[in-house]
Design an enzyme around this catalytic site. Structure first.
Site, PDB file in Angstrom:
ATOM      1  CE  LYS A 189      -5.903  -6.549  -0.369  1.00  0.00           C
ATOM      2  NZ  LYS A 189      -6.346  -5.898   0.861  1.00  0.00           N
ATOM      3  CE1 TYR A 248      -3.502  -2.498   0.181  1.00  0.00           C
ATOM      4  CE2 TYR A 248      -3.831  -2.001   2.498  1.00  0.00           C
ATOM      5  CZ  TYR A 248      -4.198  -2.687   1.357  1.00  0.00           C
ATOM      6  OH  TYR A 248      -5.268  -3.555   1.397  1.00  0.00           O
TER       7      TYR A 248
END
Lengths: 306, 306, 306, 306, 306
Positions: free
Chosen positions: A204, A170
């Site tokens: 991810k 992220y």
């Protein structure tokens, strides 16, 4: 020398040591769609955002909702924190693999200097019979020094115990906000590369969002590139190299968008999706319905053999 | 799939490993009301607020006051810090179980970035014959990074030694103050979920206070919900999932309010109460009297078998 | 139930494990006045304030001055840092017990966020034949988080090695200054309780100073109480519970005041005094003289059997 | 009781454990002047100031210059950091003892909160055959908390391995600057005492500088004392007690001053000097010349037997 | 005494312990140019700058581009982070030695207080069959305290396992910017010395840039020296002493400049170059071409036998 297209990446599994290979194979071929793709169910929003995410579908407040969904709809794995792994997972052991998410935080303080400390360990994951470990890395945060050092320990323990490492990559923090924020192609691309270089087996990623105003703030050459979202995600998947990529969903969007994104990431050489709110904020039968469509898309758009 | 009401939670004890089960069972069935509820006596105000809490009832300054009260009035357990556990508890061993509170702090500095370091360990608890460990988690504090990391160690040691973990789940800190403060439904609900996901076996919650001015500052959908206090506590208990909930009392309030709160939490599926000042700021006979009424309420309003 | 007066505290020694009991007994009954009281000589001003404290009596700059004084005047123990414990104490071993002070700091930086790290360990104390360990805890300092965590290690090591723990309980820091400062009854009372709850066997307290202007700034009910200094010290001794209390002297005051304070703390249930500058800032014979008077006061005003 | 003059300190060697005694004896009697004094050559300016210190004598940039000088001119020991100890010292092993300096830093950032972390260990010193360990302590720095804690580990390892501990006792930091700065009698005196109480066997001090403007800013009674430099250094040596004192030179000064300082510290009961730039910023033959004069002064002015 | 020119440094290899000697010899004589020089290929820009560095030559985004280049063009070694060392290096083991870069960071936050934590360890390097370890030291950064302490652990592990230590010696940080910035002769010279004193076996330096405006801000005597770039690099190489020096390339410059710099460093006594973007930002055949020219220069300009 002929350079291969990145989507023709060499098999990841062949590079992994036995423990990692055994466990990751379980997610890729024994559970979920079963064709080497990953359909993951995350249930960590209760700490990352608080219980407010459960109100659109009150039944989802009970963790059993997600555990049953993961087991009955045939997920590749479910990802949760230690508390639920200890108190809810045992009932579903053998029915769906577990990814123990080892760090997390609330969203109450600002994320200007985001950093999530570990609240469980790779040893906990081994003890609980998990098949992978999840770690959130805030790429570009002012506290990346502590983040990378902490990740080192998790990564080393994963190597020691043969536990696949899934990195939630992220982009985050005040410095990044000044360079266009966390959703630009630049930011996601950097995060993908960072996760791969730090030792992720699976990365991810969030979907990059094309926004000319924000892209102008990113470093060259991103600030002058004009790429489609499809092309952006393709590049990001390339940046993750041999690491597998799963696309994250974020807040609930409409079905068409969900399926389009899924198709994009799969065609880009990605390995699957990790949708939470887009799935379990739906009532049971509606949830099963969208899951079925996602699974079909994963089966239909495979472009990489892991 | 039929989703059960959360207050029909699966038995917690059945999910616990032998050591935790043995010890928690002792609190639930061998001491206190004895019907699977928890009546806990906290005596950590001497450090959290200082001796000023003892002035309304000077006798309470001597720790023996609370120890005798806990033993003679039949409490499920007494919670205190290491100093009193070492110097006062031995005289009462076998008469009332001990919850060793392993962290704490004074209230002299501001709580804008609240964080309590540990001053004792799970090993200390084992050595002293305690039946559970207590930990204060400041949910949403800017220093949650250190808090969650520290809790990890305590939680892992609890798993290692089979020691039940009671989390004092307190929303706190400057960022939370900007979102309505520590007493809103939003804040308590978040804290309940956080504690459960971090591995609590028992969660100590404060009573949410409905205050439209403050609720407006909370994130959606809390800022637009209009719920009664009864409903709010019900939701908070749900958020704690399989973890047991005990309600905390706070500063001294009138008897009626004490008993109403007790009824609320029990009807919501909670497992008991942990009242300190509301009990021991009373003179001996008055203290015994309110304890008796609380115990009756616990016995009368059970809605969950742990 | 009849509540005993706190000054009729149960024997501390009877609650201590063998190692602590053996060593503390040595200070209480084998050395010093010998009647269960403590007459302690501190010599850590050289680091806490610098050599400036030695100018009023230049002979005191040589640590042997204090070591000889402690041995020849019959002290219960002498407290110093590691350097002097290693280089000067060996000559006096067997003549006067040693309290190894394990933390300390200079007074050069502001004490707004006071914190003293350890510069020696309980293992050092064992190795050097010390009979107790001293630790300065800055109660209420913004860095109490690190202080309490560090004290935990010292306390645990004391439990492990059977070493009595003497806590210098000093209210300190910017937040406390805003609540009336470090000398109020409120501050000293809080410090006494804190030390006891953190595991002190002996607590060193400063004399509370009654100052209406400062007391107004303290939290209720302290801000409205009008107590004498005698009553204040009595309450503070009570707050330390079973832990023994020794009164600290601070900067040099007149003889009458020294003896009055000594009487106050003994009548309040305290166990002795720890006067430094008030003793060794005097020339040899004058020092012996005041020591004799202090010892007489300790023998004459005993109100508690440890 | 008759108080001895401090310069008639008891033998330090007699208080040391065998390992420390053996090694320190080597510096005092087997190498250097050989009469119990210390003539030390420091070569850590390359990190503390950068290579700029080598320009006055370009040959000095090659570390062999200093190593040869130390060996050929008959020094008691040479002090350097790990890199040179590993890559240059082996050629001179047996010819001159080594003091491994275990911490250091550049002078690029401000020294307002000076603190030097360790870059090598006492174990490294043992492995390399060093006869002592050097540590820079920034007395009075706002980060004294970390400094003292770190020194504790070094000191404990020195005790464990029988390695003499030389403390570079440097007053430093913003708070000290407000009290007259790092060169006042007050500051050096405090540093000397601090080093001794923290466990130094040898203390390296800078020469106090008498400056009425700065002295006014120091705490009483220093702010009103009018002492000569000679008297100031005498007091500072006294403050170090049984620890040996070596005087540091600082930036290059004229020969007369070098020899005067040397005489002052020796007559004050000091044990020697540690001059770097004043020696090796000279061309080879000039360096040998001043060294010879220094050595004569050390031999001529002994006032203490270590 | 006759002082040797620094470029006639004593052999480094002869000072190294067997493990270091064996491994470093492999880079110097078994791979690469093979005549005791070092031609290193760094591939850590993906984390230090992000994928943006790959756009000039899209093929370079796939790490195999650099790995194949290193193996096929005959490099002395390739330097990368743990992720690529684990997932890409195994295919090239035996074809080109590996330098595991054990720390790194993104360039998103400002480098005012630059510091890179370790994300892998010397043990990882041993496990992966690496022949050296790389570490980035930010010389002069306000966080040098943490940097030097961390480097200590890496250096000690290198000593323990016989692993050569390559230090990326980068002047950096706000304080340095105020003294002329990271590219001055002063800054690079200081970095070279620092790396050597901290235990580097090989030091990676950037080319000093002569800029009168910036040089004015540097400390004396640098602020008044007028040296050519050639002379500056010669001095910097001298400051690294027995440690070998490799010159770093930085952003892509023209071929002539690349070769001139290479000649400068070799004639100054350096041991080679470590050029990344200047090599792999070129298309395959162009990359091979410049590599050939660099190699020729390394062979032609040797002035030191390692």
């Amino acid at each position: 020398m002929e350079i291969k297209s990145v989507t023709e990446q060499k098999s990841l599994l062949s590079t992994l040591a036995p423990g990692k290979r055994t466990r990751l194979r379980r997610l890729l071929f024994e559970f979920g769609p079963g064709n080497g793709t990953l359909m993951l169910l995350p249930i960590d929003q209760g700490i990352e955002h608080g219980p407010r995410d459960f109100f659109p579908n009150p039944a989802s407040k009970d963790p059993e909702y997600q555990f049953r969904l993961a087991a009955e709809a045939g997920y590749s794995a479910l990802a949760c924190q230690i508390g639920m792994a200890e108190k809810y997972y045992p009932d579903y052991a053998g029915q769906v693999p577990l990814i123990l998410k080892v760090n997390g935080k609330t969203d109450v303080p600002s994320s200007d200097d985001a950093f999530s400390t570990t609240n469980s360990s790779v040893e906990d994951a081994v003890r609980l019979g998990a098949d992978a470990v999840g770690y959130t890395l805030y790429v570009g945060s002012p506290r990346q020094d502590r983040d990378l050092l902490q990740l080192r320990q998790v990564r080393q323990d994963c190597d020691r115990y043969g536990m696949p490492l899934v990195i939630w990559a992220y982009p985050r923090g005040a410095a990044l906000d000044a360079k266009g924020g966390q959703s630009t192609f630049y930011a996601i691309d950097y995060a993908a590369r960072m996760a791969m270089e730090m030792g992720a087996d699976v990365v991810k990623l969030n979907m990059p969002k094309i926004d000319p105003e924000k892209d102008k703030l990113t470093p060259a050459p991103y600030n002058e590139m004009q790429v489609s979202q499809e092309e952006a995600i393709r590049q990001c998947v390339e940046s993750a190299g041999r690491a597998l990529v799963v696309l994250s969903g974020g807040s609930k969007i409409d079905d068409e968008k969900v399926l389009e994104q899924t198709r994009f990431v799969m065609q880009a050489g990605g390995s699957g999706v990790i949708y939470g709110r887009n799935v379990w904020q739906r009532e049971w039968s509606e949830a099963l319905e969208i899951i079925e469509q996602i699974k079909e898309s994963l089966l239909a758009n495979v472009s990489r053999i892991p």
